[in-house]
Scaffold this active site. Structure first.
Site, PDB file in Angstrom:
ATOM      1  N   ALA A 138      11.454  26.488   0.834  1.00  0.00           N
ATOM      2  CA  ALA A 138      12.711  26.582   1.584  1.00  0.00           C
ATOM      3  C   ALA A 138      13.677  25.542   1.021  1.00  0.00           C
ATOM      4  O   ALA A 138      13.301  24.734   0.176  1.00  0.00           O
ATOM      5  CB  ALA A 138      12.443  26.306   3.064  1.00  0.00           C
TER       6      ALA A 138
ATOM      7  N   ASN B  49      15.331  23.062   2.715  1.00  0.00           N
ATOM      8  CA  ASN B  49      15.626  21.834   3.467  1.00  0.00           C
ATOM      9  C   ASN B  49      14.946  20.583   2.892  1.00  0.00           C
ATOM     10  O   ASN B  49      15.478  19.494   2.980  1.00  0.00           O
ATOM     11  CB  ASN B  49      15.317  22.011   4.956  1.00  0.00           C
ATOM     12  CG  ASN B  49      13.875  22.357   5.212  1.00  0.00           C
ATOM     13  OD1 ASN B  49      13.172  22.837   4.323  1.00  0.00           O
ATOM     14  ND2 ASN B  49      13.424  22.120   6.424  1.00  0.00           N
TER      15      ASN B  49
ATOM     16  N   LYS C 161       8.319  28.546  -6.951  1.00  0.00           N
ATOM     17  CA  LYS C 161       9.686  29.096  -6.896  1.00  0.00           C
ATOM     18  C   LYS C 161      10.472  28.340  -5.824  1.00  0.00           C
ATOM     19  O   LYS C 161      10.248  28.525  -4.630  1.00  0.00           O
ATOM     20  CB  LYS C 161       9.657  30.589  -6.510  1.00  0.00           C
ATOM     21  CG  LYS C 161      11.040  31.214  -6.569  1.00  0.00           C
ATOM     22  CD  LYS C 161      11.170  32.466  -5.756  1.00  0.00           C
ATOM     23  CE  LYS C 161      11.697  32.262  -4.362  1.00  0.00           C
ATOM     24  NZ  LYS C 161      13.020  31.633  -4.236  1.00  0.00           N
ATOM     25  N   PRO C 162      11.405  27.465  -6.256  1.00  0.00           N
ATOM     26  CA  PRO C 162      12.225  26.804  -5.234  1.00  0.00           C
ATOM     27  C   PRO C 162      13.189  27.811  -4.618  1.00  0.00           C
ATOM     28  O   PRO C 162      13.406  28.889  -5.173  1.00  0.00           O
ATOM     29  CB  PRO C 162      12.992  25.745  -6.028  1.00  0.00           C
ATOM     30  CG  PRO C 162      12.821  26.043  -7.465  1.00  0.00           C
ATOM     31  CD  PRO C 162      11.801  27.125  -7.632  1.00  0.00           C
TER      32      PRO C 162
ATOM     33  N   SER D 128      11.375  31.204   6.757  1.00  0.00           N
ATOM     34  CA  SER D 128      11.570  31.722   8.109  1.00  0.00           C
ATOM     35  C   SER D 128      10.422  32.648   8.508  1.00  0.00           C
ATOM     36  O   SER D 128       9.656  33.115   7.658  1.00  0.00           O
ATOM     37  CB  SER D 128      12.897  32.474   8.167  1.00  0.00           C
ATOM     38  OG  SER D 128      12.850  33.542   7.255  1.00  0.00           O
ATOM     39  N   VAL D 129      10.334  32.937   9.798  1.00  0.00           N
ATOM     40  CA  VAL D 129       9.278  33.822  10.298  1.00  0.00           C
ATOM     41  C   VAL D 129       9.378  35.203   9.633  1.00  0.00           C
ATOM     42  O   VAL D 129       8.365  35.796   9.251  1.00  0.00           O
ATOM     43  CB  VAL D 129       9.380  33.927  11.840  1.00  0.00           C
ATOM     44  CG1 VAL D 129       8.586  35.099  12.372  1.00  0.00           C
ATOM     45  CG2 VAL D 129       8.905  32.630  12.469  1.00  0.00           C
TER      46      VAL D 129
ATOM     47  N   GLU E 145       4.158  28.486   6.273  1.00  0.00           N
ATOM     48  CA  GLU E 145       4.793  27.381   7.017  1.00  0.00           C
ATOM     49  C   GLU E 145       6.155  27.885   7.454  1.00  0.00           C
ATOM     50  O   GLU E 145       7.091  27.931   6.656  1.00  0.00           O
ATOM     51  CB  GLU E 145       4.946  26.159   6.097  1.00  0.00           C
ATOM     52  CG  GLU E 145       3.649  25.489   5.725  1.00  0.00           C
ATOM     53  CD  GLU E 145       3.028  24.744   6.899  1.00  0.00           C
ATOM     54  OE1 GLU E 145       3.692  24.547   7.929  1.00  0.00           O
ATOM     55  OE2 GLU E 145       1.847  24.365   6.775  1.00  0.00           O
TER      56      GLU E 145
ATOM     57  N   CYS F 237      12.185  22.367  10.343  1.00  0.00           N
ATOM     58  CA  CYS F 237      11.432  23.432  11.014  1.00  0.00           C
ATOM     59  C   CYS F 237      10.829  22.994  12.337  1.00  0.00           C
ATOM     60  O   CYS F 237      10.759  23.758  13.284  1.00  0.00           O
ATOM     61  CB  CYS F 237      10.323  23.911  10.088  1.00  0.00           C
ATOM     62  SG  CYS F 237       9.325  22.553   9.466  1.00  0.00           S
TER      63      CYS F 237
ATOM     64  N   LYS G 109       0.780  30.748  16.462  1.00  0.00           N
ATOM     65  CA  LYS G 109       1.580  31.925  16.814  1.00  0.00           C
ATOM     66  C   LYS G 109       2.432  32.340  15.592  1.00  0.00           C
ATOM     67  O   LYS G 109       1.980  32.254  14.465  1.00  0.00           O
ATOM     68  CB  LYS G 109       2.391  31.642  18.081  1.00  0.00           C
ATOM     69  CG  LYS G 109       1.482  31.460  19.307  1.00  0.00           C
ATOM     70  CD  LYS G 109       2.121  30.676  20.428  1.00  0.00           C
ATOM     71  CE  LYS G 109       3.083  31.448  21.267  1.00  0.00           C
ATOM     72  NZ  LYS G 109       3.636  30.598  22.365  1.00  0.00           N
TER      73      LYS G 109
ATOM     74  N   GLY H 269       3.150  30.236  11.895  1.00  0.00           N
ATOM     75  CA  GLY H 269       2.446  30.136  10.623  1.00  0.00           C
ATOM     76  C   GLY H 269       0.944  30.242  10.672  1.00  0.00           C
ATOM     77  O   GLY H 269       0.331  30.359  11.736  1.00  0.00           O
TER      78      GLY H 269
ATOM     79  N   GLU I 253      -0.836  22.365   5.864  1.00  0.00           N
ATOM     80  CA  GLU I 253      -0.557  21.509   4.714  1.00  0.00           C
ATOM     81  C   GLU I 253      -0.946  20.092   5.118  1.00  0.00           C
ATOM     82  O   GLU I 253      -1.052  19.775   6.305  1.00  0.00           O
ATOM     83  CB  GLU I 253       0.929  21.595   4.336  1.00  0.00           C
ATOM     84  CG  GLU I 253       1.256  22.981   3.840  1.00  0.00           C
ATOM     85  CD  GLU I 253       2.584  23.128   3.138  1.00  0.00           C
ATOM     86  OE1 GLU I 253       3.586  22.621   3.653  1.00  0.00           O
ATOM     87  OE2 GLU I 253       2.597  23.782   2.072  1.00  0.00           O
TER      88      GLU I 253
HETATM   89  N1  LIG Z   1       6.884  25.164   8.825  1.00  0.00           N
HETATM   90  C1  LIG Z   1       7.408  24.461   7.832  1.00  0.00           C
HETATM   91  O1  LIG Z   1       6.740  23.608   7.253  1.00  0.00           O
HETATM   92  C2  LIG Z   1       8.837  24.683   7.400  1.00  0.00           C
HETATM   93  C3  LIG Z   1       9.464  23.698   6.630  1.00  0.00           C
HETATM   94  C4  LIG Z   1      10.769  23.891   6.237  1.00  0.00           C
HETATM   95  C5  LIG Z   1      11.453  25.051   6.588  1.00  0.00           C
HETATM   96  N2  LIG Z   1      10.836  26.000   7.335  1.00  0.00           N
HETATM   97  C6  LIG Z   1      11.579  27.212   7.733  1.00  0.00           C
HETATM   98  O2  LIG Z   1      12.339  27.707   6.650  1.00  0.00           O
HETATM   99  C7  LIG Z   1      13.512  28.364   7.129  1.00  0.00           C
HETATM  100  C8  LIG Z   1      14.729  27.861   6.378  1.00  0.00           C
HETATM  101  O3  LIG Z   1      14.561  28.003   5.010  1.00  0.00           O
HETATM  102  P1  LIG Z   1      15.129  29.249   4.180  1.00  0.00           P
HETATM  103  O4  LIG Z   1      16.413  29.716   4.787  1.00  0.00           O
HETATM  104  O5  LIG Z   1      15.082  28.869   2.745  1.00  0.00           O
HETATM  105  O6  LIG Z   1      14.035  30.353   4.492  1.00  0.00           O
HETATM  106  P2  LIG Z   1      13.926  31.820   3.878  1.00  0.00           P
HETATM  107  O7  LIG Z   1      12.874  32.486   4.676  1.00  0.00           O
HETATM  108  O8  LIG Z   1      15.247  32.476   3.788  1.00  0.00           O
HETATM  109  O9  LIG Z   1      13.445  31.592   2.375  1.00  0.00           O
HETATM  110  C9  LIG Z   1      12.297  30.832   2.066  1.00  0.00           C
HETATM  111  C10 LIG Z   1      11.874  31.150   0.650  1.00  0.00           C
HETATM  112  O10 LIG Z   1      11.344  32.462   0.609  1.00  0.00           O
HETATM  113  C11 LIG Z   1      11.954  33.215  -0.427  1.00  0.00           C
HETATM  114  N3  LIG Z   1      11.935  34.632  -0.048  1.00  0.00           N
HETATM  115  C12 LIG Z   1      12.885  35.332   0.603  1.00  0.00           C
HETATM  116  N4  LIG Z   1      12.483  36.608   0.773  1.00  0.00           N
HETATM  117  C13 LIG Z   1      11.249  36.713   0.233  1.00  0.00           C
HETATM  118  C14 LIG Z   1      10.296  37.767   0.109  1.00  0.00           C
HETATM  119  N5  LIG Z   1      10.548  38.984   0.586  1.00  0.00           N
HETATM  120  N6  LIG Z   1       9.124  37.515  -0.502  1.00  0.00           N
HETATM  121  C15 LIG Z   1       8.839  36.264  -0.965  1.00  0.00           C
HETATM  122  N7  LIG Z   1       9.705  35.227  -0.885  1.00  0.00           N
HETATM  123  C16 LIG Z   1      10.903  35.448  -0.292  1.00  0.00           C
HETATM  124  C17 LIG Z   1      13.323  32.587  -0.560  1.00  0.00           C
HETATM  125  O11 LIG Z   1      13.901  32.892  -1.822  1.00  0.00           O
HETATM  126  C18 LIG Z   1      13.005  31.118  -0.374  1.00  0.00           C
HETATM  127  O12 LIG Z   1      12.518  30.554  -1.576  1.00  0.00           O
HETATM  128  C19 LIG Z   1      13.563  28.041   8.611  1.00  0.00           C
HETATM  129  O13 LIG Z   1      13.118  29.142   9.357  1.00  0.00           O
HETATM  130  C20 LIG Z   1      12.609  26.886   8.752  1.00  0.00           C
HETATM  131  O14 LIG Z   1      12.066  26.739  10.033  1.00  0.00           O
HETATM  132  C21 LIG Z   1       9.535  25.840   7.733  1.00  0.00           C
END
Ligand SMILES: NC(=O)c1ccc[n+]([C@@H]2O[C@H](COP(=O)([O-])OP(=O)(O)OC[C@H]3O[C@@H](n4cnc5c(N)ncnc54)[C@H](O)[C@@H]3O)[C@@H](O)[C@H]2O)c1
Length: 487
Positions: A150, A152, A175-176, A228-229, A249, A283, A454, A457, A461
């Protein structure tokens, strides 16, 4: 302002460019200036990365745990030596204030490298006595793992995923997020300099389709995504086509419970850190703050006075507390939630709109915002906003608050503020969350497993538990006597 890397991707121990991939840009959220122009990985490049990772993994897994430990420790040292440079890059790419990135990003990544370096040298199986012999277990690497980040905590996420993966003898293709593509490349440079074999850690740039391609690639054994979820659900679906291991996550809408007997100043600090740090883009943030009715007024008064003192400003200035949100899309989304909160009847106690910072008029700054009189059914109380927006609700008694805290599809984290430690432990057991903080919030030391329950995730980690998600156990049965055949 430029932070152009030598090329978009890093694979097989070197920077690689492929200009036939779609172009995209990384921008500085405080000004909108372009930092770097990059290209999305093409299918040919994905295959090159997979071939390199296969070679790298074989070489890496063949060396001793102690040797792997030395390489990871050296990488941790290099990360610490370069902390200032890495923090500045992370601040440019994410917009987060430098006072945060100096302590919570590359530094936290270095902690993970150090911690898993120590465990790399101590991976051992079990001996099981049996009537007719014995069995033993071997922990083996999975092979090639994909890490998807993600935006952040870009370098922290890359390190939190790659450190346990590498400690177990895997290779990783990381992949960032395309929103923050730069710092993972620096981590790849560091690994190479520390002595990691070429191909054991690779970085490919791209968006959702690249993540999906990695999640479905037959030569990749595992995918770990932070996002995201909705993305997590997609990754799990795609990964199922080749029966991959997954770590997810994902997001949250975590509760902080503040009881009347709590140290209110500590609870206010927890709510502030758990809502406004990283401009609210965390998150595990405790965005639903439940306050026991008798201390509600005092809590809100202290909270708003503290929120008013938060300094927004130049992210590279050490005195700045909060930078802008990461992108225009996130800015629009957060402002829309601020409007919806008011439309649905919540009271705006402070903030509530865009913020103007002199000299950074094009930056995506928003005010730290507190809503009170929030009802559980309101949109702002149910959906993850991922911005500095706190909802304060009041409650009467334990039973009521635990039911309301658990009435969500998410289950990432929770906070409990009380001086009654029996109550704290009683509720820690009942709250549906992967992490519970008692009289603290949002602290994630590497020694402690972190992850959600739930829809927040699967898998963990950090901590020793992370190793089990990057290795598989093989049982070896050894007969020491004859085996009777039944026919
Ligand atoms: N639980 C944790 O440890 C944690 C930590 C940080 C952020 N987050 C969550 O991340 C979200 C914010 O980050 P974001 O906007 O980058 O999330 P996002 O879900 O939009 O993207 C996350 C990553 O997934 C990739 N992605 C998108 N579609 C995909 C697919 N179909 N298949 C595989 N990869 C795909 C994106 O390119 C990106 O690298 C928030 O919901 C936040 O809660 C969770």
């Amino acid at each position: 302002m430029r932070a152009q890397p030598p090329a978009s991707h890093y694979l097989d121990g070197a920077y690689v460019e492929d200009e036939t991939g779609d172009a995209f840009e990384s921008v500085y959220p405080a000004t909108g200036e372009v930092l770097a122009s990059l290209h999305v990985a093409t299918p040919a490049l994905i295959e090159r990365a997979v071939a390199a990772a296969k070679r790298g993994q074989e070489q890496w897994a063949a060396i001793s745990g102690a040797e792997r430990s030395r390489v990871l420790r050296r990488a941790a040292e290099l990360m610490r030596e370069r902390n200032e440079e890495l923090s500045q890059l992370e601040t440019l790419d994410t917009g987060k204030a430098i006072q945060e990135t100096r302590v919570a990003d590359a530094a936290s990544g270095a902690d993970a490298l150090e911690y898993f370096a120590a465990l790399a040298a101590d991976r051992r199986g079990a001996h099981i006595d049996l009537p007719n012999g014995f069995a033993y277990t071997r922990w083996e690497p999975l092979g090639i793992c994909a890490g998807i980040g993600a935006w952040n905590y870009p370098i922290q996420i890359a390190a939190w995923k790659s450190a346990p993966a590498l400690a177990c003898g895997n290779a990783m293709i990381f992949k960032p997020s395309d929103v923050t593509p730069l710092s993972a490349l620096k981590l790849a440079e560091i690994y190479t300099e520390a002595g990691l074999p070429a191909g054991a850690f690779n970085v490919l740039q791209g968006k959702g389709p690249l993540g999906a391609a990695l999640s479905s690639h037959p030569a990749i054994a595992k995918v770990s995504v932070t996002g995201s979820v909705g993305t997590g659900a997609k990754v799990m679906g795609t990964a199922s086509t080749t029966t991959k291991h997954v770590t997810l996550e994902l997001g949250g809408k975590s509760p902080i419970l503040v009881f009347a007997d709590a140290d209110l100043d500590a609870a206010v600090s927890g709510a502030i850190l758990g809502n406004f740090y990283s401009t609210g883009q965390i998150c595990s943030n405790g965005t639903r703050v439940f306050v026991e009715r008798s201390v509600r007024a005092a809590f809100i008064d202290k909270l708003c006075r503290r929120a008013a003192a938060i300094r927004l400003g130049n992210p590279l200035d050490s005195e700045t507390h909060l930078g802008p949100l990461v992108s225009k899309a996130q800015y629009d989304k957060v402002l829309a939630y601020m409007r919806v909160g008011q439309e649905e009847g919540a009271t705006l106690a402070c903030g509530g709109g865009p913020a103007t910072v002199t000299g950074f008029e094009d930056g995506w700054f928003v005010e730290p915002t507190v809503f009170t009189d929030v009802v559980d059914t309101m949109t702002i109380a149910r959906e993850e906003i991922f911005g500095p927006v706190m909802c304060v609700m009041e409650f009467d008694g334990e039973e009521e608050v635990i039911a309301r805290a658990n009435a969500t599809e998410f289950g990432l984290a929770a906070g409990i503020y009380t001086r009654d430690l029996s109550r704290a432990h009683r509720l820690a057991a009942r709250v549906e969350a992967g992490t519970v903080w008692v009289n603290a919030y949002n602290l994630t030391p590497v020694e402690m497993p972190f992850g959600g329950v739930k829809r927040s995730g699967i898998g963990r980690e950090n901590g020793r538990e992370a190793l089990e998600h990057y290795s598989q156990v093989k049982s070896v049965y050894v007969a020491t006597g004859p085996e009777d055949a039944p026919y």
